[in-house]
Scaffold this active site. Sequence first.
Site, PDB file in Angstrom:
ATOM      1  N   CYS A   2      32.882  26.930  79.601  1.00  0.00           N
ATOM      2  CA  CYS A   2      33.447  25.629  79.241  1.00  0.00           C
ATOM      3  C   CYS A   2      32.681  25.100  78.037  1.00  0.00           C
ATOM      4  CB  CYS A   2      33.272  24.640  80.389  1.00  0.00           C
ATOM      5  SG  CYS A   2      33.911  25.237  81.937  1.00  0.00           S
ATOM      6  N   ARG A  28      36.173  27.552  73.620  1.00  0.00           N
ATOM      7  CA  ARG A  28      35.394  27.948  74.807  1.00  0.00           C
ATOM      8  C   ARG A  28      36.197  27.768  76.085  1.00  0.00           C
ATOM      9  NH1 ARG A  28      30.002  28.380  73.980  1.00  0.00           N
ATOM     10  NH2 ARG A  28      29.582  27.997  76.177  1.00  0.00           N
ATOM     11  N   TRP A  75      37.103  25.894  81.186  1.00  0.00           N
ATOM     12  CA  TRP A  75      37.566  27.267  81.383  1.00  0.00           C
ATOM     13  C   TRP A  75      37.293  27.524  82.863  1.00  0.00           C
ATOM     14  CZ3 TRP A  75      40.254  30.310  78.274  1.00  0.00           C
ATOM     15  CH2 TRP A  75      40.414  31.650  78.617  1.00  0.00           C
ATOM     16  N   ASN A 101      28.804  23.427  82.508  1.00  0.00           N
ATOM     17  CA  ASN A 101      29.295  24.755  82.162  1.00  0.00           C
ATOM     18  C   ASN A 101      28.404  25.740  82.906  1.00  0.00           C
ATOM     19  OD1 ASN A 101      30.335  27.091  80.986  1.00  0.00           O
ATOM     20  ND2 ASN A 101      28.871  27.010  79.298  1.00  0.00           N
ATOM     21  N   GLY A 102      29.001  26.606  83.721  1.00  0.00           N
ATOM     22  CA  GLY A 102      28.219  27.608  84.456  1.00  0.00           C
ATOM     23  C   GLY A 102      28.785  27.809  85.853  1.00  0.00           C
ATOM     24  N   GLU A 482      40.458  53.725  74.319  1.00  0.00           N
ATOM     25  CA  GLU A 482      40.177  52.335  73.896  1.00  0.00           C
ATOM     26  C   GLU A 482      39.584  52.317  72.497  1.00  0.00           C
ATOM     27  OE1 GLU A 482      41.121  49.610  74.740  1.00  0.00           O
ATOM     28  OE2 GLU A 482      39.735  48.186  73.811  1.00  0.00           O
ATOM     29  N   LYS A 486      41.254  50.318  69.337  1.00  0.00           N
ATOM     30  CA  LYS A 486      40.514  49.347  68.512  1.00  0.00           C
ATOM     31  C   LYS A 486      40.672  49.688  67.034  1.00  0.00           C
ATOM     32  CE  LYS A 486      40.106  46.610  70.762  1.00  0.00           C
ATOM     33  NZ  LYS A 486      40.827  46.856  71.924  1.00  0.00           N
ATOM     34  N   GLU A 489      44.380  49.196  65.704  1.00  0.00           N
ATOM     35  CA  GLU A 489      44.990  47.849  65.689  1.00  0.00           C
ATOM     36  C   GLU A 489      44.322  46.908  64.692  1.00  0.00           C
ATOM     37  OE1 GLU A 489      44.934  45.455  69.248  1.00  0.00           O
ATOM     38  OE2 GLU A 489      43.058  46.311  69.905  1.00  0.00           O
ATOM     39  N   HIS A 505      45.191  72.231  73.323  1.00  0.00           N
ATOM     40  CA  HIS A 505      46.635  72.410  73.584  1.00  0.00           C
ATOM     41  C   HIS A 505      47.471  71.710  72.521  1.00  0.00           C
ATOM     42  CE1 HIS A 505      45.643  74.156  77.445  1.00  0.00           C
ATOM     43  NE2 HIS A 505      44.811  73.167  77.655  1.00  0.00           N
ATOM     44  N   LYS A 605      48.050  37.843  70.210  1.00  0.00           N
ATOM     45  CA  LYS A 605      47.031  37.907  71.260  1.00  0.00           C
ATOM     46  C   LYS A 605      47.676  38.046  72.639  1.00  0.00           C
ATOM     47  CE  LYS A 605      43.004  37.995  73.086  1.00  0.00           C
ATOM     48  NZ  LYS A 605      42.303  39.290  72.995  1.00  0.00           N
TER      49      LYS A 605
HETATM   50  C1  AGP Z   1      44.129  45.020  72.972  1.00  0.00           C
HETATM   51  O1  AGP Z   1      43.141  44.960  71.961  1.00  0.00           O
HETATM   52  C2  AGP Z   1      45.445  44.461  72.511  1.00  0.00           C
HETATM   53  N1  AGP Z   1      45.289  43.127  72.040  1.00  0.00           N
HETATM   54  C3  AGP Z   1      46.561  44.632  73.547  1.00  0.00           C
HETATM   55  O2  AGP Z   1      46.737  46.006  73.755  1.00  0.00           O
HETATM   56  C4  AGP Z   1      46.316  43.965  74.922  1.00  0.00           C
HETATM   57  O3  AGP Z   1      45.311  44.645  75.601  1.00  0.00           O
HETATM   58  C5  AGP Z   1      47.621  44.056  75.728  1.00  0.00           C
HETATM   59  O4  AGP Z   1      48.631  43.328  75.043  1.00  0.00           O
HETATM   60  C6  AGP Z   1      47.472  43.506  77.151  1.00  0.00           C
HETATM   61  O5  AGP Z   1      47.122  42.157  77.112  1.00  0.00           O
HETATM   62  P1  AGP Z   1      46.620  41.452  78.475  1.00  0.00           P
HETATM   63  O6  AGP Z   1      45.348  42.111  78.880  1.00  0.00           O
HETATM   64  O7  AGP Z   1      46.428  40.018  78.086  1.00  0.00           O
HETATM   65  O8  AGP Z   1      47.683  41.630  79.507  1.00  0.00           O
END
Ligand code: AGP
Length: 610
Positions: A2, A28, A75, A101-102, A482, A486, A489, A505, A605
Amino acid sequence: MCGIVGIVGCKEKLGDMLLDSIKKLEYRGYDSAGITTVSENKILIRKDVGKIDEVNKKVNFSELKGNIGLGHTRWATCGRVTKENSHPHTDCKEEISIVHNGIIENHSELKKELIEKGHKFQSETDTEVIAHLIEDNYDGDIKEATTKALKKIEGSYALGIISAKEPEKLIAARNESPLIIGVGKNENFIASDVPAILSHTKKIIYLDNKELAVLTQDNITVFDLNGNEIKKEINEIDWNAEMAEKQGYTHFMLKEIHEQPRALTETINGRIKNNRVDLKEELNLSSKELSEIKRIVIVACGTSWHAALAGEFMFEELAKISTEVEYASEFRYRHPIISKDDLLIAISQSGETADTLAALREAKKQGAKILSICNVKGSSIDRESDIVLYTHAGPEIGVASTKAFTTQLVVLYLLTLYLSQLRKTLDDNTIQDLIANLRKLPLQLEKVFNNEEEIKKLANIYYNKSNALYLGRGVNYPIALEGALKLKEISYIHAEGYPAAEMKHGPIALIDKEMPVIFVAPKDIYTYKKVLSNIEEVKARGGIVIVIATEGDEEIKKIVDHVIYIPKNLYTLSSILAVVPLQLLAYYIAKKRGCDIDRPKNLSKVVTVE
Ligand code: AGP
């Protein structure tokens, strides 16, 4: 996490000043907000759920009068997203008002004792317990009462406290959660973070753990919890406002990568008691129900799907529960067979991903129990699940998920251990060894950042490549996926993750000196030797190999082009460490390429569409 702010000696419009300050901390947390002041020896409070501007429209913070006050943007960690649970909170007589906050780990026991003494509670939060504890110890001195209360509290806190009976004093205290003091001219401030007070002062005092401060408009005194006064230095901040919101980091993504040690700590906090994992308060399923789960089905998207794949290893290796991982978008349309003996786990940082929400609804329709691992309280997935295990990563602003991922892995690990305890698939010694190694993780993660300069150099060598291949085996395969996600994207370089053994393969046809191959290869007892062979296969074809390896592994260093070391830990836990160098590599490559890292093209996001 928070955001909290406080002002004493305010001569301007107090409500507006506090509103402006908490808005600077909205990154936050933003599921509810509130402001409290003392005016004519009365505590005034305005608060509600919603983002700060939404709340302000409802309650009009500007009308709050006085020259001392506190603000809070929440939060949610303990207690649902409701008006009653939003901060500030007060004691029974509404003469003490606090923001926090905590996480107070022993709030249930303390609340029980206070109720037995006749205290009446308005909320479900741990924070309100602090207000009543101060009231219970109040004997005319708010600083003494707070000190006594803090000695009974276990857990993390950054606190702002004001009192109608002593309206000239603002009390501040911290343990683990950040809290700074701003030194003004005939006014003084507290805040969770610099942005909130940067427009008023650049003179900052950093409170340390278990310290308490008494602020008046002309004076600041800091004490330890034994009442000893502590001399503190005044620091000068040289950030501009925009930098301050990112705490001096160039991008939210880099800030959030570096927040991971604290995010892991806060996610573990309160979930290990007497050296055993304790999730019983959060998992409102009986031990019998949890022991009878026949199968776990995990649905997720993107980074969260990678966490799900790692979770599959954990559940099957340690809890011996058959586990299936599905892309949420595929699951919902492939006529899945789900039964009431199944536990469906939905993993989502935002809690709003349309595909994951739809998959959850499909499974619920077929009678499965729904558990979600989520970072946002009050989100749709949170509200539609039977059980929620929160990651306490705090708001993740950068589009590329980082701290949400590692905290998802920690929650999966905690759940695995809890199920192993109930189903007795591991003996006590093994459980305690796993817990001891889990506790090491945050500090070990701090050490990973010692390689940051090395990783920056690698980025400068490989930033202009067009392709990259990420390889790993076992639980390190999802980590490879992952790492590839990263990179693609945020830098727009084509990157693929593959199981290392699968390379022969097909992908091996692509190997050449133009395509760096990144191996995730912490030393493990399972497939380490086989990974060495895979590396040899790449080198034999003129490939370039970067490896994430365990500190002290000299053998692997001889056969690759670059090594990034991570501290030694157990199999699954090392994979949580291994992802951070990959996050940093992607970040510095994207930065070198001049990409818009926090807002990558075509991405958002939260993907609330199919
Ligand atoms: C991850 O870096 C991306 N922003 C995207 O793949 C994300 O993980 C995916 O859209 C799922 O989002 P969520 O975890 O909010 O459900």
